[in-house]
Structure formats: C-alpha cells, structure tokens
Design a protein around this motif. Structure first.
Motif, PDB file in Angstrom:
ATOM      1  N   LEU A  40       0.886  -1.307  -0.003  1.00 43.88           N
ATOM      2  CA  LEU A  40       0.051  -0.061   0.043  1.00 43.88           C
ATOM      3  C   LEU A  40       0.751   1.179  -0.106  1.00 43.88           C
ATOM      4  N   ARG A  41       1.950   1.344   0.738  1.00 48.51           N
ATOM      5  CA  ARG A  41       2.925   2.355   0.743  1.00 48.51           C
ATOM      6  C   ARG A  41       3.353   2.744  -0.797  1.00 48.51           C
ATOM      7  N   ALA A  42       3.834   1.770  -1.312  1.00 47.37           N
ATOM      8  CA  ALA A  42       4.241   2.088  -2.855  1.00 47.37           C
ATOM      9  C   ALA A  42       3.191   2.705  -3.675  1.00 47.37           C
ATOM     10  N   GLU A  43       1.827   2.266  -3.444  1.00 47.94           N
ATOM     11  CA  GLU A  43       0.823   2.914  -4.338  1.00 47.94           C
ATOM     12  C   GLU A  43       0.474   4.159  -3.791  1.00 47.94           C
ATOM     13  N   GLU A  44       0.640   4.475  -2.554  1.00 42.93           N
ATOM     14  CA  GLU A  44       0.601   5.933  -1.988  1.00 42.93           C
ATOM     15  C   GLU A  44       1.571   6.805  -2.631  1.00 42.93           C
ATOM     16  N   THR A  45       2.678   6.488  -2.547  1.00 40.57           N
ATOM     17  CA  THR A  45       3.910   7.195  -3.068  1.00 40.57           C
ATOM     18  C   THR A  45       3.645   7.518  -4.302  1.00 40.57           C
ATOM     19  N   ALA A  46       3.310   6.650  -5.198  1.00 35.08           N
ATOM     20  CA  ALA A  46       2.917   6.878  -6.655  1.00 35.08           C
ATOM     21  C   ALA A  46       1.945   7.657  -7.008  1.00 35.08           C
ATOM     22  N   ARG A  47       0.784   7.716  -5.974  1.00 35.33           N
ATOM     23  CA  ARG A  47      -0.253   8.496  -6.228  1.00 35.33           C
ATOM     24  C   ARG A  47       0.111   9.967  -5.909  1.00 35.33           C
ATOM     25  N   VAL A  48       1.035  10.036  -4.886  1.00 34.01           N
ATOM     26  CA  VAL A  48       1.300  11.255  -4.456  1.00 34.01           C
ATOM     27  C   VAL A  48       2.522  11.836  -5.304  1.00 34.01           C
ATOM     28  N   THR A  49       3.326  11.169  -5.974  1.00 29.48           N
ATOM     29  CA  THR A  49       4.193  11.726  -6.646  1.00 29.48           C
ATOM     30  C   THR A  49       3.552  12.161  -8.129  1.00 29.48           C
ATOM     31  N   ALA A  84       0.424  13.166  -8.189  1.00 31.21           N
ATOM     32  CA  ALA A  84      -0.047  14.776  -8.145  1.00 31.21           C
ATOM     33  C   ALA A  84       0.934  15.756  -8.113  1.00 31.21           C
ATOM     34  N   LEU A  85       2.012  15.557  -7.593  1.00 31.08           N
ATOM     35  CA  LEU A  85       3.039  16.481  -7.711  1.00 31.08           C
ATOM     36  C   LEU A  85       3.522  16.805  -9.065  1.00 31.08           C
ATOM     37  N   GLU A  86       3.545  15.694  -9.741  1.00 30.11           N
ATOM     38  CA  GLU A  86       4.165  16.036 -11.296  1.00 30.11           C
ATOM     39  C   GLU A  86       3.094  16.159 -12.170  1.00 30.11           C
ATOM     40  N   THR A  87       1.737  16.343 -11.827  1.00 31.97           N
ATOM     41  CA  THR A  87       0.795  16.771 -12.976  1.00 31.97           C
ATOM     42  C   THR A  87       1.269  18.241 -13.293  1.00 31.97           C
ATOM     43  N   ALA A 122      -3.884  20.481  -5.552  1.00 30.42           N
ATOM     44  CA  ALA A 122      -3.596  19.493  -5.180  1.00 30.42           C
ATOM     45  C   ALA A 122      -2.333  19.044  -4.689  1.00 30.42           C
ATOM     46  N   LYS A 123      -1.291  20.034  -5.190  1.00 31.86           N
ATOM     47  CA  LYS A 123       0.030  19.876  -4.739  1.00 31.86           C
ATOM     48  C   LYS A 123       0.250  20.441  -3.482  1.00 31.86           C
ATOM     49  N   LEU A 124      -0.649  21.282  -2.884  1.00 34.70           N
ATOM     50  CA  LEU A 124      -0.456  22.029  -1.524  1.00 34.70           C
ATOM     51  C   LEU A 124      -0.462  21.195  -0.255  1.00 34.70           C
ATOM     52  N   PRO A 125      -1.280  20.481  -0.018  1.00 33.99           N
ATOM     53  CA  PRO A 125      -1.327  19.477   0.991  1.00 33.99           C
ATOM     54  C   PRO A 125      -0.161  18.601   1.005  1.00 33.99           C
ATOM     55  N   ILE A 126       0.386  18.219   0.081  1.00 41.98           N
ATOM     56  CA  ILE A 126       1.656  17.307  -0.186  1.00 41.98           C
ATOM     57  C   ILE A 126       2.785  18.083   0.076  1.00 41.98           C
ATOM     58  N   MET A 127       2.945  19.222  -0.431  1.00 38.75           N
ATOM     59  CA  MET A 127       4.164  20.024   0.143  1.00 38.75           C
ATOM     60  C   MET A 127       4.091  20.661   1.564  1.00 38.75           C
TER      61      MET A 127
END
Length: 130
Positions: free
Chosen positions: A1-10, A12-15, A36-41
């Motif tokens: 699950l961690r890899a999926e979350e990292t892929a999803r977050v990445t 969003a950042l790279e959109t 969508a990038k704000l909460p990640i940053m």
C-alpha cells in the motif's frame, strides 16, 4: 500500500498545468492541479520541486524562453500565496526546447504550453497530506 500511496502522491506533484496561447495566466484547471500539490508540500517540509515553464514553437526563441519563465513564476507565485516557502521551488524555462508533441497544429501546441513539475529533493519518503 505504501508504494501505491507514494505513486499517487508523486503523480499529483508531477501533474502538469497548461496555459492559453501567448499567456502565463492560470486557468481554473491549472489552479485545481496546483491546489492538489499544496497538502503534499505542506506534509513534506523537506520536499523541493522545480517548475519548468514551456512554450509552443510559435514566436522567437528568446520570446518563448521569457514566456516559459513567466509561466513558471506564475505557478510559484500561486503556491507561495497559499503558504509554500518560495525557497522550496526552483524555476527554469525550457522555452520551446522540450516539446511533448511535435506536430504543427493547435492540438499539439496546446500540449507544449505547460509547466512541468520535477521533484528535486525529499521525494523518497513522501507523505500524502490532508
């Protein structure tokens, strides 16, 4: 699950965000992608990104370098206005030098009028954010 979350977050950042012809104005869809990038940053204080401004092939090389930089600056200005530290965001303009599409048509040019987002630091342990 961690890899999926990292892929999803990445992802969003790279959109990428896209711009109208000859403008550095943020459209509503671009603002939504930046939002969508704000909460990640916010959740990843060690994260640094590079915004790469791009233009289509129309106009001189010098004009397109300047336009690409204005586009990158506009995205950074938006993120900073929402509380992100400007020192976490590097800027570069590619002008017309890195097209994603090379046909000579509006359907292609519209894909090249964009900001690309590259993770430059802190991307190996990303948290999703709220």
């Amino acid at each position: 699950l961690r890899a999926e979350e990292t892929a999803r977050v990445t992802a969003a950042l790279e959109t990428m965000i896209y711009f109208p012809f000859n403008q550095a104005t943020l459209r509503d869809d671009a603002k939504a992608a930046l939002d969508a990038k704000l909460p990640i940053m916010q959740a990843n204080p060690d994260l640094r990104i590079r915004i790469e401004g791009n233009a289509d092939e129309r106009g001189s090389a010098a004009y397109n370098m300047a336009l690409g930089m204005r586009r990158a600056q506009q995205a950074r200005r938006y993120l900073v206005s929402k509380g992100i530290d400007a020192t976490r965001i590097d800027l570069v303009s590619n002008g017309e030098e890195h097209p994603v599409c090379t046909e000579h048509a509006e359907s292609c040019w519209s894909q090249n009028r964009r900001d690309a987002f590259v993770i430059v630091a802190g991307g190996d342990t990303l948290k999703a954010g709220n």
